[in-house]
Design a protein around this motif. Structure first.
Motif, PDB file in Angstrom:
ATOM      1  N   ARG A  73     -35.383 -27.989 -26.682  1.00 54.32           N
ATOM      2  CA  ARG A  73     -35.472 -29.730 -26.213  1.00 54.32           C
ATOM      3  C   ARG A  73     -33.769 -30.012 -26.101  1.00 54.32           C
ATOM      4  NH1 ARG A  73     -37.591 -32.610 -30.303  1.00 54.32           N
ATOM      5  NH2 ARG A  73     -35.516 -32.733 -31.191  1.00 54.32           N
ATOM      6  N   ASP A  74     -33.144 -29.674 -27.325  1.00 57.14           N
ATOM      7  CA  ASP A  74     -31.766 -30.060 -27.237  1.00 57.14           C
ATOM      8  C   ASP A  74     -30.808 -29.775 -26.279  1.00 57.14           C
ATOM      9  OD1 ASP A  74     -32.517 -31.911 -29.493  1.00 57.14           O
ATOM     10  OD2 ASP A  74     -31.589 -30.648 -30.974  1.00 57.14           O
ATOM     11  N   GLY A  75     -31.536 -28.355 -25.511  1.00 56.33           N
ATOM     12  CA  GLY A  75     -30.572 -27.960 -24.670  1.00 56.33           C
ATOM     13  C   GLY A  75     -29.600 -26.701 -24.852  1.00 56.33           C
ATOM     14  N   ASP A  76     -29.646 -26.496 -26.089  1.00 58.72           N
ATOM     15  CA  ASP A  76     -28.684 -25.439 -26.655  1.00 58.72           C
ATOM     16  C   ASP A  76     -28.912 -24.301 -25.845  1.00 58.72           C
ATOM     17  OD1 ASP A  76     -27.668 -27.236 -28.273  1.00 58.72           O
ATOM     18  OD2 ASP A  76     -28.793 -26.765 -29.953  1.00 58.72           O
ATOM     19  N   TYR A  77     -30.179 -23.806 -25.560  1.00 63.14           N
ATOM     20  CA  TYR A  77     -30.502 -22.517 -24.690  1.00 63.14           C
ATOM     21  C   TYR A  77     -31.328 -22.821 -23.447  1.00 63.14           C
ATOM     22  CZ  TYR A  77     -29.514 -21.360 -29.712  1.00 63.14           C
ATOM     23  OH  TYR A  77     -28.779 -21.252 -30.668  1.00 63.14           O
ATOM     24  N   GLU A  78     -31.117 -21.904 -22.577  1.00 60.04           N
ATOM     25  CA  GLU A  78     -31.718 -21.902 -21.304  1.00 60.04           C
ATOM     26  C   GLU A  78     -33.118 -21.362 -21.038  1.00 60.04           C
ATOM     27  OE1 GLU A  78     -29.442 -21.025 -17.743  1.00 60.04           O
ATOM     28  OE2 GLU A  78     -27.568 -21.685 -18.783  1.00 60.04           O
ATOM     29  N   SER A  79     -33.272 -20.540 -22.256  1.00 56.87           N
ATOM     30  CA  SER A  79     -34.704 -20.015 -22.211  1.00 56.87           C
ATOM     31  C   SER A  79     -35.038 -19.662 -23.623  1.00 56.87           C
ATOM     32  CB  SER A  79     -34.735 -18.882 -21.548  1.00 56.87           C
ATOM     33  OG  SER A  79     -33.915 -17.599 -21.822  1.00 56.87           O
ATOM     34  N   LEU A  80     -36.344 -19.191 -23.796  1.00 58.25           N
ATOM     35  CA  LEU A  80     -36.957 -18.851 -25.024  1.00 58.25           C
ATOM     36  C   LEU A  80     -35.894 -17.357 -25.457  1.00 58.25           C
ATOM     37  CD1 LEU A  80     -38.598 -19.108 -27.437  1.00 58.25           C
ATOM     38  CD2 LEU A  80     -40.361 -17.778 -26.176  1.00 58.25           C
ATOM     39  N   SER A  81     -36.062 -16.604 -24.345  1.00 60.68           N
ATOM     40  CA  SER A  81     -35.203 -15.286 -24.613  1.00 60.68           C
ATOM     41  C   SER A  81     -33.839 -15.433 -25.193  1.00 60.68           C
ATOM     42  CB  SER A  81     -35.041 -14.482 -23.327  1.00 60.68           C
ATOM     43  OG  SER A  81     -36.550 -14.091 -22.817  1.00 60.68           O
ATOM     44  N   ASP A  82     -33.027 -16.599 -24.663  1.00 57.26           N
ATOM     45  CA  ASP A  82     -31.550 -16.849 -24.983  1.00 57.26           C
ATOM     46  C   ASP A  82     -31.591 -17.182 -26.439  1.00 57.26           C
ATOM     47  OD1 ASP A  82     -30.641 -16.280 -22.408  1.00 57.26           O
ATOM     48  OD2 ASP A  82     -30.371 -18.135 -21.862  1.00 57.26           O
TER      49      ASP A  82
END
Length: 59
Positions: free
Chosen positions: A19-28
């Motif tokens: 949610r916080d936008g630190d990652y573009e995907s679950l994989s990342d």
């Protein structure tokens, strides 16, 4: 970060970080934290949560 044993804590951590936008995907996110993505999905599915990639969130 150590993999939380409590699925509710794992659920909270994963959704917060997505949610916080630190990652573009679950994989990342999993790669960054050193988590096995399949283990995350499996652990949360056993607790009744499903991942929705469109909104990047477990529900």
């Amino acid at each position: 970060m150590e993999f939380p044993k409590d699925p509710n804590i794992l659920f909270s951590i994963i959704n917060m970080k997505l949610r916080d936008g630190d990652y573009e995907s679950l994989s990342d996110l999993c790669a960054s934290l050193g988590y096995d993505e399949q283990e995350v999905v499996s652990t949360l599915q056993k607790a009744g949560f499903e991942y929705n990639g469109d909104i990047r969130q477990f529900r």
